[in-house]
Design a protein around this motif. Structure first.
Motif, PDB file in Angstrom:
ATOM      1  N   GLN A  39       0.838  -1.196   0.000  1.00  0.00           N
ATOM      2  CA  GLN A  39       0.000   0.000   0.000  1.00  0.00           C
ATOM      3  C   GLN A  39       0.868   1.239   0.000  1.00  0.00           C
ATOM      4  O   GLN A  39       1.695   1.432   0.896  1.00  0.00           O
ATOM      5  CB  GLN A  39      -0.927   0.012   1.213  1.00  0.00           C
ATOM      6  CG  GLN A  39      -1.943   1.140   1.195  1.00  0.00           C
ATOM      7  CD  GLN A  39      -3.001   0.981   2.262  1.00  0.00           C
ATOM      8  OE1 GLN A  39      -2.792   0.320   3.281  1.00  0.00           O
ATOM      9  NE2 GLN A  39      -4.159   1.567   2.040  1.00  0.00           N
ATOM     10  N   PRO A  41       1.053   5.472   0.111  1.00  0.00           N
ATOM     11  CA  PRO A  41       0.268   6.499   0.802  1.00  0.00           C
ATOM     12  C   PRO A  41      -0.875   7.014  -0.061  1.00  0.00           C
ATOM     13  O   PRO A  41      -0.680   7.358  -1.232  1.00  0.00           O
ATOM     14  CB  PRO A  41       1.301   7.601   1.072  1.00  0.00           C
ATOM     15  CG  PRO A  41       2.603   6.890   1.127  1.00  0.00           C
ATOM     16  CD  PRO A  41       2.487   5.782   0.124  1.00  0.00           C
ATOM     17  N   GLY A  42      -2.062   7.013   0.500  1.00  0.00           N
ATOM     18  CA  GLY A  42      -3.212   7.540  -0.212  1.00  0.00           C
ATOM     19  C   GLY A  42      -3.810   6.622  -1.251  1.00  0.00           C
ATOM     20  O   GLY A  42      -4.738   7.014  -1.968  1.00  0.00           O
ATOM     21  N   ASP A  89       7.017   0.815  -0.344  1.00  0.00           N
ATOM     22  CA  ASP A  89       5.632   0.788   0.099  1.00  0.00           C
ATOM     23  C   ASP A  89       5.567   0.147   1.487  1.00  0.00           C
ATOM     24  O   ASP A  89       6.577  -0.329   2.005  1.00  0.00           O
ATOM     25  CB  ASP A  89       4.754  -0.039  -0.855  1.00  0.00           C
ATOM     26  CG  ASP A  89       4.237   0.760  -2.035  1.00  0.00           C
ATOM     27  OD1 ASP A  89       4.392   0.300  -3.171  1.00  0.00           O
ATOM     28  OD2 ASP A  89       3.674   1.853  -1.793  1.00  0.00           O
ATOM     29  N   ARG A 116       7.449  -1.557   6.558  1.00  0.00           N
ATOM     30  CA  ARG A 116       7.771  -0.599   5.499  1.00  0.00           C
ATOM     31  C   ARG A 116       9.065  -0.971   4.794  1.00  0.00           C
ATOM     32  O   ARG A 116      10.073  -1.267   5.433  1.00  0.00           O
ATOM     33  CB  ARG A 116       7.875   0.811   6.066  1.00  0.00           C
ATOM     34  CG  ARG A 116       8.082   1.875   5.001  1.00  0.00           C
ATOM     35  CD  ARG A 116       7.836   3.248   5.541  1.00  0.00           C
ATOM     36  NE  ARG A 116       6.471   3.435   6.038  1.00  0.00           N
ATOM     37  CZ  ARG A 116       5.419   3.646   5.272  1.00  0.00           C
ATOM     38  NH1 ARG A 116       5.550   3.707   3.950  1.00  0.00           N
ATOM     39  NH2 ARG A 116       4.231   3.823   5.819  1.00  0.00           N
TER      40      ARG A 116
END
Length: 121
Positions: A39, A41-42, A89, A116
């Motif tokens: 994932q 950010p956003g 990510d 991360r």
């Protein structure tokens, strides 16, 4: 209580390798399809790889990443080779009991908190 705990993320340079681990407890690990998602950010979580009887990969990681599991240790792995800056990510492991579509986040019952990965050029 079901727990999925990822580890192994960190800083890497382009071309380096990292191995992510996901330690699982509270479920019959060998009965579950396991997967990795990422994932940014956003953005929504995206499928990376999954493993049950067979392995499945996103096109972006095919040939560079390898998903594996050790049922004796209740642990899922993601070997990440030839890392690229675009691999940067947050990586999550996930578990599903039934045979729902493996590339969809909604198919998964349990999720870890993420680890991360940052890859510099």
């Amino acid at each position: 209580q079901v727990q999925l705990v990822e580890s192994g993320g960190g800083l890497a340079q382009a071309g380096d390798s990292l191995r992510l681990s996901c330690a699982v407890s509270g479920i019959s690990f060998n009965r579950y399809t396991m997967a990795w998602f990422l994932q940014a950010p956003g953005k929504e979580r995206e499928f990376v790889a999954a493993l049950h009887d067979s392995t499945y990969y996103a096109d972006s990681v095919k040939g560079r990443f390898t998903i594996s599991r050790d049922n004796a240790k209740n642990t899922l792995y993601l070997q990440m080779n030839s890392l690229k800056p675009e691999d940067t990510d947050l990586y999550f492991c996930a578990a599903q009991r039934f045979g729902y579509p493996i590339r969809l986040t909604i198919s998964y019952d349990y999720w870890g908190q993420g680890t991360r990965v940052t890859v510099s050029s």
